[in-house]
Design a protein around this motif. Structure first.
Motif, PDB file in Angstrom:
ATOM      1  N   PRO A  11      21.559  17.613  -5.927  1.00  0.00           N
ATOM      2  CA  PRO A  11      20.137  17.300  -6.096  1.00  0.00           C
ATOM      3  C   PRO A  11      19.839  16.514  -7.366  1.00  0.00           C
ATOM      4  O   PRO A  11      18.891  15.732  -7.418  1.00  0.00           O
ATOM      5  CB  PRO A  11      19.484  18.686  -6.141  1.00  0.00           C
ATOM      6  CG  PRO A  11      20.426  19.577  -5.409  1.00  0.00           C
ATOM      7  CD  PRO A  11      21.792  19.054  -5.701  1.00  0.00           C
ATOM      8  N   SER A  12      20.652  16.708  -8.405  1.00  0.00           N
ATOM      9  CA  SER A  12      20.382  16.064  -9.695  1.00  0.00           C
ATOM     10  C   SER A  12      20.860  14.625  -9.764  1.00  0.00           C
ATOM     11  O   SER A  12      20.594  13.928 -10.747  1.00  0.00           O
ATOM     12  CB  SER A  12      21.052  16.858 -10.822  1.00  0.00           C
ATOM     13  OG  SER A  12      22.463  16.803 -10.705  1.00  0.00           O
ATOM     14  N   ASN A  44      18.502  12.090 -11.051  1.00  0.00           N
ATOM     15  CA  ASN A  44      17.248  12.369 -10.361  1.00  0.00           C
ATOM     16  C   ASN A  44      16.361  13.220 -11.255  1.00  0.00           C
ATOM     17  O   ASN A  44      16.858  14.015 -12.070  1.00  0.00           O
ATOM     18  CB  ASN A  44      17.490  13.172  -9.074  1.00  0.00           C
ATOM     19  CG  ASN A  44      17.572  12.302  -7.838  1.00  0.00           C
ATOM     20  OD1 ASN A  44      16.947  11.255  -7.747  1.00  0.00           O
ATOM     21  ND2 ASN A  44      18.346  12.757  -6.862  1.00  0.00           N
ATOM     22  N   PHE A  45      15.046  13.087 -11.077  1.00  0.00           N
ATOM     23  CA  PHE A  45      14.116  14.054 -11.634  1.00  0.00           C
ATOM     24  C   PHE A  45      14.026  15.195 -10.633  1.00  0.00           C
ATOM     25  O   PHE A  45      13.832  14.963  -9.435  1.00  0.00           O
ATOM     26  CB  PHE A  45      12.743  13.419 -11.859  1.00  0.00           C
ATOM     27  CG  PHE A  45      11.760  14.337 -12.516  1.00  0.00           C
ATOM     28  CD1 PHE A  45      11.827  14.599 -13.874  1.00  0.00           C
ATOM     29  CD2 PHE A  45      10.772  14.968 -11.759  1.00  0.00           C
ATOM     30  CE1 PHE A  45      10.922  15.456 -14.479  1.00  0.00           C
ATOM     31  CE2 PHE A  45       9.872  15.826 -12.357  1.00  0.00           C
ATOM     32  CZ  PHE A  45       9.945  16.070 -13.726  1.00  0.00           C
ATOM     33  N   TYR A  74      20.225   6.092  -1.349  1.00  0.00           N
ATOM     34  CA  TYR A  74      18.784   6.198  -1.569  1.00  0.00           C
ATOM     35  C   TYR A  74      18.104   6.769  -0.313  1.00  0.00           C
ATOM     36  O   TYR A  74      18.442   7.866   0.121  1.00  0.00           O
ATOM     37  CB  TYR A  74      18.200   4.856  -2.006  1.00  0.00           C
ATOM     38  CG  TYR A  74      18.674   4.426  -3.371  1.00  0.00           C
ATOM     39  CD1 TYR A  74      18.293   5.137  -4.515  1.00  0.00           C
ATOM     40  CD2 TYR A  74      19.504   3.331  -3.550  1.00  0.00           C
ATOM     41  CE1 TYR A  74      18.722   4.762  -5.771  1.00  0.00           C
ATOM     42  CE2 TYR A  74      19.946   2.944  -4.818  1.00  0.00           C
ATOM     43  CZ  TYR A  74      19.549   3.671  -5.918  1.00  0.00           C
ATOM     44  OH  TYR A  74      19.987   3.308  -7.171  1.00  0.00           O
ATOM     45  N   GLN A  75      17.167   6.018   0.314  1.00  0.00           N
ATOM     46  CA  GLN A  75      16.427   6.586   1.461  1.00  0.00           C
ATOM     47  C   GLN A  75      17.209   6.533   2.762  1.00  0.00           C
ATOM     48  O   GLN A  75      16.749   7.083   3.781  1.00  0.00           O
ATOM     49  CB  GLN A  75      15.083   5.850   1.649  1.00  0.00           C
ATOM     50  CG  GLN A  75      15.190   4.427   2.175  1.00  0.00           C
ATOM     51  CD  GLN A  75      15.232   3.395   1.068  1.00  0.00           C
ATOM     52  OE1 GLN A  75      15.704   3.675  -0.038  1.00  0.00           O
ATOM     53  NE2 GLN A  75      14.709   2.209   1.338  1.00  0.00           N
ATOM     54  N   PHE A 108      14.216  13.774  -6.785  1.00  0.00           N
ATOM     55  CA  PHE A 108      14.890  14.391  -5.656  1.00  0.00           C
ATOM     56  C   PHE A 108      13.896  14.891  -4.619  1.00  0.00           C
ATOM     57  O   PHE A 108      12.970  15.638  -4.930  1.00  0.00           O
ATOM     58  CB  PHE A 108      15.770  15.558  -6.135  1.00  0.00           C
ATOM     59  CG  PHE A 108      16.394  16.330  -5.016  1.00  0.00           C
ATOM     60  CD1 PHE A 108      17.383  15.752  -4.234  1.00  0.00           C
ATOM     61  CD2 PHE A 108      15.993  17.627  -4.729  1.00  0.00           C
ATOM     62  CE1 PHE A 108      17.962  16.459  -3.190  1.00  0.00           C
ATOM     63  CE2 PHE A 108      16.562  18.337  -3.691  1.00  0.00           C
ATOM     64  CZ  PHE A 108      17.551  17.742  -2.929  1.00  0.00           C
ATOM     65  N   ASN A 109      14.114  14.471  -3.371  1.00  0.00           N
ATOM     66  CA  ASN A 109      13.316  14.919  -2.222  1.00  0.00           C
ATOM     67  C   ASN A 109      11.826  14.629  -2.379  1.00  0.00           C
ATOM     68  O   ASN A 109      10.991  15.293  -1.779  1.00  0.00           O
ATOM     69  CB  ASN A 109      13.514  16.414  -1.976  1.00  0.00           C
ATOM     70  CG  ASN A 109      13.233  16.806  -0.534  1.00  0.00           C
ATOM     71  OD1 ASN A 109      13.545  16.048   0.387  1.00  0.00           O
ATOM     72  ND2 ASN A 109      12.656  17.969  -0.328  1.00  0.00           N
TER      73      ASN A 109
END
Length: 421
Positions: A70-71, A95-96, A247-248, A393-394
């Motif tokens: 996630p990070s 990632n934030f 990415y996406q 993240f997400n």
């Protein structure tokens, strides 16, 4: 996507040609670019070690493992070659990870519910997830979660969850419906083990209490108006994950098997088994398209009860259908959608979405032929939008509108955080 694959193929080929033929040793391993994730944690789960022979397969698995954290927004590597050794450098794009969470959903029946929360996916810089939520679905609910997949070793971790959920649930019996106040209090403990970058398991237990209280609607002497049952659950999850992220965009296949045994302290609530498998497949279409599909197959002990485990619900399986409109002891659900990137900037992405959700259920105590019964089949095409932040993240806000084309079809909006699947 073809250009990306070609780039990696050429890079690995050159790495083989220059290093492996000469059996270069890894003289040092460095991790750069990470500011929120601790370097000591990343080096703990990375398999490349100083003193090892350079191995492209090990590096590829490291990059796959890092990219799924996630990070990490993106991970790549660099190899600096000297006479008889190689220096390996992993480049990390952070990632934030402190993310607000929200799910909002409504239907043509004016149902409305929401869940909001906050999750930190990189607590202490070690990719520990810590979160909580508040839900309003007629009644108030709360939940807390802690998940640390690498707490004890690079393969072994733990997950702890608590929830106190209260909702208004429809109960179906004798072609009639009653509304009940349903409460579920549970504590769950799961052990997490990762065999490799593609295969992991979770196993654990959960003691919980269920309460049903009659509110309104039809009634029957065979269906209690008030019921409190203490239960216990054993759970096994096997996850095969071969997805690749850019990415996406997502590409690849994933299979997630969930098996549960539920025991009860009351003879009025019999023991039963639940099993379901989610198969998901993603494929890149051109430079801006992504085709995504999910198939869920599920069966439970075929107990003739109005409190069957599989539900037909907006936020779980069919967008636009409403909030828990039916229940069953078996489910076949298929979701497929085409995602197309309309805007792609340095940090922001706007995606459009065209989808078809469909499914069918086995009635409690019924036969497998129920899956083909037109009364149980739901098909909902629809459209949607995705607003994404590429460095959080997400951070995907979704809005979908589904319209039923089968018998007694409804229509409605579904809001949420993250892709639907």
């Amino acid at each position: 996507m073809l250009m990306i694959r070609t780039f990696f193929f050429v890079m690995f080929f050159m790495l083989f040609a220059r290093c492996f033929a000469q059996q270069h040793l890894v003289s040092s391993l460095n991790v750069e670019g990470n500011s929120r994730t601790k370097t000591v944690f990343l080096k703990r789960i990375i398999k490349v070690r100083a003193g090892d022979l350079l191995d492209s397969v090990v590096i590829a698995n490291d990059i796959r493992r890092l990219s799924r954290l996630p990070s990490v927004a993106r991970a790549n590597f660099e190899v600096i070659i000297s006479k008889e050794s190689c220096q390996v450098i992993y480049h990390i794009e952070d990632n934030f990870t402190l993310i607000p969470y929200a799910n909002l959903f409504s239907s043509s029946n004016d149902d409305f519910a929401f869940r909001v929360g906050l999750q930190e996916f990189n607590f202490l810089g070690r990719n520990i997830t810590l979160g909580g939520f508040y839900q309003l679905d007629v009644f108030n609910s709360v939940g807390l979660s802690f998940r640390a997949p690498y707490l004890f070793s690079p393969k072994l971790g733990i997950s702890l969850n608590y929830h106190n959920i209260t909702t208004q649930e429809p109960v179906f019996f004798n072609n009639t419906t009653a509304d009940y106040r349903y409460n579920n209090k549970a504590v769950e403990v799961l052990g997490l083990y990762e065999f490799n970058t593609k295969n992991r398991v979770e196993f654990g237990f959960s003691p919980f209490t269920e309460e049903y209280s009659y509110l309104s609607g039809a009634s029957s002497n065979e269906v209690p108006k008030n019921l409190t049952v203490k239960k216990h659950l054993l759970k096994l999850i096997y996850d095969y994950n071969a997805l690749e992220y850019f990415y996406q965009y997502v590409e690849g296949f994933r299979s997630n098997l969930n098996l549960q045994y539920v025991g009860s302290s009351s003879a009025s609530a019999p023991k039963f088994i639940i099993g379901f498998n989610d198969f998901t497949y993603f494929r890149r279409i051109g430079e801006k398209g992504n085709w995504a599909s999910r198939l869920r197959l599920g069966l439970a002990s075929n107990v003739d009860t109005p409190f069957a485990p599989f539900s037909v619900d907006n936020n779980l399986n069919i967008r636009g259908v409403g909030n828990t409109i039916d229940r069953g002891t078996g489910a076949v659900v298929f979701n497929t959608e085409y995602r197309h990137t309309l805007v792609d900037r340095r940090w922001f992405v706007l995606q459009s979405n065209i989808f078809v959700d469909g499914g069918s259920w086995r009635n409690p105590g019924g036969g497998l032929g129920d899956f083909a019964d037109s009364q149980n089949i739901r098909i909902y095409p629809g459209v949607g939008l995705r607003f994404m932040h590429k460095k959080i993240f997400n951070a995907i806000f979704r809005i979908d509108y589904g319209y039923g084309i089968t018998k007694e079809g409804s229509k409605g909006l579904v809001f949420g955080i993250g892709q639907y699947f």
